[in-house]
Write a protein that holds these residues in place. Structure first.
Motif, mmCIF file in Angstrom:
data_model
loop_
_atom_site.group_PDB
_atom_site.id
_atom_site.type_symbol
_atom_site.label_atom_id
_atom_site.label_comp_id
_atom_site.label_asym_id
_atom_site.label_seq_id
_atom_site.Cartn_x
_atom_site.Cartn_y
_atom_site.Cartn_z
ATOM 1 N N VAL A 88 36.465 47.721 35.675
ATOM 2 C CA VAL A 88 37.915 47.912 35.755
ATOM 3 C C VAL A 88 38.338 48.518 37.083
ATOM 4 O O VAL A 88 39.523 48.536 37.417
ATOM 5 C CB VAL A 88 38.440 48.783 34.583
ATOM 6 N N ASN A 89 37.382 49.013 37.873
ATOM 7 C CA ASN A 89 37.686 49.498 39.216
ATOM 8 C C ASN A 89 37.617 48.402 40.272
ATOM 9 O O ASN A 89 38.024 48.611 41.416
ATOM 10 C CB ASN A 89 36.714 50.618 39.619
ATOM 11 N N GLN A 90 37.107 47.222 39.881
ATOM 12 C CA GLN A 90 36.996 46.093 40.801
ATOM 13 C C GLN A 90 37.304 44.812 40.036
ATOM 14 O O GLN A 90 36.409 44.067 39.656
ATOM 15 C CB GLN A 90 35.592 46.033 41.421
ATOM 16 N N LEU A 91 38.572 44.562 39.835
ATOM 17 C CA LEU A 91 38.999 43.456 38.976
ATOM 18 C C LEU A 91 38.938 42.118 39.714
ATOM 19 O O LEU A 91 39.289 42.029 40.894
ATOM 20 C CB LEU A 91 40.424 43.711 38.475
ATOM 21 N N PRO A 92 38.552 41.055 39.018
ATOM 22 C CA PRO A 92 38.439 39.734 39.637
ATOM 23 C C PRO A 92 39.753 38.954 39.596
ATOM 24 O O PRO A 92 39.783 37.771 39.235
ATOM 25 C CB PRO A 92 37.367 39.054 38.774
ATOM 26 N N PHE A 93 40.846 39.616 39.957
ATOM 27 C CA PHE A 93 42.165 38.996 39.923
ATOM 28 C C PHE A 93 42.883 39.264 41.238
ATOM 29 O O PHE A 93 42.677 40.301 41.873
ATOM 30 C CB PHE A 93 43.001 39.543 38.769
ATOM 31 N N ALA A 94 43.746 38.336 41.612
ATOM 32 C CA ALA A 94 44.526 38.493 42.836
ATOM 33 C C ALA A 94 45.578 39.576 42.653
ATOM 34 O O ALA A 94 45.975 39.915 41.532
ATOM 35 C CB ALA A 94 45.203 37.166 43.184
ATOM 36 N N ALA A 95 46.028 40.124 43.763
ATOM 37 C CA ALA A 95 47.113 41.108 43.727
ATOM 38 C C ALA A 95 48.354 40.489 43.117
ATOM 39 O O ALA A 95 48.646 39.305 43.321
ATOM 40 C CB ALA A 95 47.412 41.610 45.135
ATOM 41 N N GLY A 96 49.086 41.300 42.338
ATOM 42 C CA GLY A 96 50.344 40.835 41.756
ATOM 43 C C GLY A 96 50.186 39.790 40.673
ATOM 44 O O GLY A 96 51.028 38.907 40.530
ATOM 45 N N SER A 97 49.120 39.883 39.866
ATOM 46 C CA SER A 97 48.841 38.861 38.851
ATOM 47 C C SER A 97 49.492 39.130 37.494
ATOM 48 O O SER A 97 49.704 38.196 36.722
ATOM 49 C CB SER A 97 47.326 38.732 38.635
ATOM 50 N N PHE A 98 49.791 40.398 37.169
ATOM 51 C CA PHE A 98 50.163 40.744 35.803
ATOM 52 C C PHE A 98 51.471 41.527 35.724
ATOM 53 O O PHE A 98 51.776 42.347 36.592
ATOM 54 C CB PHE A 98 49.044 41.573 35.149
#
Length: 245
Positions: A88-98
């Motif tokens: 959870v400290n290194q999420l595999p999602f782009a910035a501004g995804s949620f």
């Protein structure tokens, strides 16, 4: 968490008074802010065995991450395929995804709670919100903190400080489990005595089965109160914090 904890969680979290009421409190806070929305993008950070993720799905598109492959296997047993193993400290999602990030009893597990909050801020859209639920007060430290490998319990001030340092803005924060605080405190004092004579793996099975419904109703009775006011004390804290637009 200890591996046996996930098996216990999967077995009891739908009906256990603590887990059921906790979910309903957080869902009520989310629905209050996103009334009639079914198009949200939601991340459950530290999704555990997946029941919250399942209930969030009515609000939009949901994703779940957890560091434990065993926890994710239980998610898949619920039919949840939108889960993946990740820190959870290194999420595999782009910035501004949620639009929304939820983290229920996750922050206290982390070495770097501020780093996690900064990462959750990164994946939030401008104006997005993170919904947190954390244990309160070091003097309530107990067996469950040990088996869950907690690093800390929070106060209103310490939680607010780490949130604001991460660049998020506290929108609202309140203690919860106020009505049951005396019961929880006395129960944990009794447990300390019991542990001297008996090995116990979890607190979740210690209360009599007949009391589960009573405890759940008492805890959930805080929901309408929380719609009008913040609680001044309690065994946990619930917080919603926003990413500046």
């Amino acid at each position: 968490m200890d591996l046996h904890t996930y098996e216990i969680l999967y077995r009891i979290e739908e009906t256990h008074w603590w887990h059921a009421a906790r979910r309903q409190i957080v869902l009520d806070w989310i629905r209050h802010r996103y009334a009639d929305r079914a198009d949200l993008t939601i991340l459950d950070a530290g999704c555990g065995t997946g029941l919250l993720l399942h209930e969030l799905s009515s609000l939009g598109a949901v994703e779940g991450v957890d560091i434990s492959e065993e926890a994710l296997d239980y998610c898949r047993q619920r039919g949840l395929m939108n889960v993946r193993r990740a820190d959870v400290n290194q999420l595999p999602f782009a910035a501004g995804s949620f639009d929304v990030v939820t983290a229920l009893d996750v922050l206290e597990h982390l070495d770097d709670d501020g780093g996690a909050l900064r990462e959750w801020r990164r994946v939030l859209k401008p104006g997005g919100r993170v919904f947190l639920f954390v244990p309160a007060h070091r003097w309530l430290w107990s067996l469950q903190d040990e088996v869950s490998h907690h690093h800390r319990r929070y106060t209103d001030r310490s939680l607010r400080r780490v949130i604001e340092t991460s660049g998020l803005e506290v929108e609202r924060q309140s203690y919860v489990s106020t009505f049951l605080l005396p019961v929880i405190f006395l129960g944990r004092q009794w447990l300390k005595v019991r542990l001297r004579f008996q090995a116990v793996q979890t607190e979740n099975d210690l209360h009599p089965k007949w009391s589960n419904g009573i405890l759940r109703r008492i805890f959930q009775s805080e929901i309408p109160v929380l719609r009008r006011m913040n609680m001044p004390f309690g065994a946990s804290l619930v917080s919603v914090a926003g990413k500046p637009a």
